[in-house]
Design a protein around this motif. Sequence first.
Motif, PDB file in Angstrom:
ATOM      1  N   CYS A   1       0.721  -0.748  -0.235  1.00  0.00           N
ATOM      2  CA  CYS A   1       0.058   0.100  -0.187  1.00  0.00           C
ATOM      3  C   CYS A   1       0.867   1.409  -0.225  1.00  0.00           C
ATOM      4  O   CYS A   1       1.403   1.770   1.033  1.00  0.00           O
ATOM      5  N   GLU A   2       1.354   2.045  -1.116  1.00  0.00           N
ATOM      6  CA  GLU A   2       2.000   3.802  -1.317  1.00  0.00           C
ATOM      7  C   GLU A   2       1.001   3.872  -1.279  1.00  0.00           C
ATOM      8  O   GLU A   2      -0.133   4.498  -1.856  1.00  0.00           O
ATOM      9  N   LEU A   3       1.394   5.185   0.216  1.00  0.00           N
ATOM     10  CA  LEU A   3       1.037   6.651   0.029  1.00  0.00           C
ATOM     11  C   LEU A   3       1.699   7.657  -0.576  1.00  0.00           C
ATOM     12  O   LEU A   3       3.012   7.682   0.236  1.00  0.00           O
ATOM     13  N   ASN A   4       1.115   8.925  -1.455  1.00  0.00           N
ATOM     14  CA  ASN A   4       1.772   9.374  -1.607  1.00  0.00           C
ATOM     15  C   ASN A   4       1.535  10.802  -1.493  1.00  0.00           C
ATOM     16  O   ASN A   4       0.436  11.462  -1.520  1.00  0.00           O
ATOM     17  N   TYR A   5       2.478  12.102  -0.718  1.00  0.00           N
ATOM     18  CA  TYR A   5       1.868  13.220   0.126  1.00  0.00           C
ATOM     19  C   TYR A   5       2.244  14.457  -1.140  1.00  0.00           C
ATOM     20  O   TYR A   5       2.170  15.299  -0.510  1.00  0.00           O
ATOM     21  N   GLY A   6       2.981  14.346  -2.483  1.00  0.00           N
ATOM     22  CA  GLY A   6       3.946  15.418  -2.852  1.00  0.00           C
ATOM     23  C   GLY A   6       4.499  15.565  -2.638  1.00  0.00           C
ATOM     24  O   GLY A   6       5.882  15.075  -1.941  1.00  0.00           O
ATOM     25  N   LEU A   7       5.075  17.178  -2.687  1.00  0.00           N
ATOM     26  CA  LEU A   7       6.522  17.713  -2.095  1.00  0.00           C
ATOM     27  C   LEU A   7       6.114  18.498  -0.971  1.00  0.00           C
ATOM     28  O   LEU A   7       7.102  19.399  -1.266  1.00  0.00           O
ATOM     29  N   PRO A   8       6.119  18.107   0.102  1.00  0.00           N
ATOM     30  CA  PRO A   8       5.613  19.187   1.154  1.00  0.00           C
ATOM     31  C   PRO A   8       7.389  19.271   1.886  1.00  0.00           C
ATOM     32  O   PRO A   8       7.265  18.289   2.001  1.00  0.00           O
TER      33      PRO A   8
ATOM     34  N   GLY B   1      -2.703  10.508  -2.805  1.00  0.00           N
ATOM     35  CA  GLY B   1      -2.701   9.157  -3.753  1.00  0.00           C
ATOM     36  C   GLY B   1      -2.284   7.684  -3.469  1.00  0.00           C
ATOM     37  O   GLY B   1      -1.873   8.376  -2.390  1.00  0.00           O
ATOM     38  N   VAL B   2      -3.203   6.776  -3.091  1.00  0.00           N
ATOM     39  CA  VAL B   2      -2.975   5.736  -2.826  1.00  0.00           C
ATOM     40  C   VAL B   2      -2.710   4.486  -3.732  1.00  0.00           C
ATOM     41  O   VAL B   2      -4.123   4.558  -3.968  1.00  0.00           O
ATOM     42  N   ARG B   3      -1.994   3.988  -3.726  1.00  0.00           N
ATOM     43  CA  ARG B   3      -1.442   2.854  -4.623  1.00  0.00           C
ATOM     44  C   ARG B   3      -2.309   1.024  -3.989  1.00  0.00           C
ATOM     45  O   ARG B   3      -0.658   1.063  -3.523  1.00  0.00           O
TER      46      ARG B   3
END
Length: 145
Positions: free
Chosen positions: A86-93, A137-139
């Motif tokens: 389960c991959e959680l993507n947060y952008g680039l904060p 995003g979640v994959r």
Amino acid sequence: MRLLEADLRTERQPRADLDTEHAWRAFIRFGRRRFDTPNTPDADGLLFQYGTYSFGGPTTFTVELTRQFEVVDRDGDHDHYVQISCELNYGLPPALQALGSYSSWFFHDSGADLDHWAGEVSSRAAWATISGYKPVGVRVFEEPV
């Protein structure tokens, strides 16, 4: 993969609305399930990792929750691993990028305690920072390695 997806649905959040806490709880539930794996200490492992990566797409801060199973051949020798992630993507904060990277493994048959490991991961100072952001995003995916 279907079992992890079912555990994610148990959080009663559409995948697009999952946050770090919900995904983590689902992953630990999935991690508690035992499967018929070879009798080796690293045959069934859980990985928590984060960092800023570009896995074939744009660079993003990513939390990856992975379960890895060893697959053996007919003679009982190592053939490959299968990973369910389960991959959680947060952008680039900037605050997340400043965390750098980290990874921690847990293996069921190593004598370690799953609850202790999960508590150590979620009590890290970085956990509070990551939990303050919602993934963009979640994959969920499965792959041989």
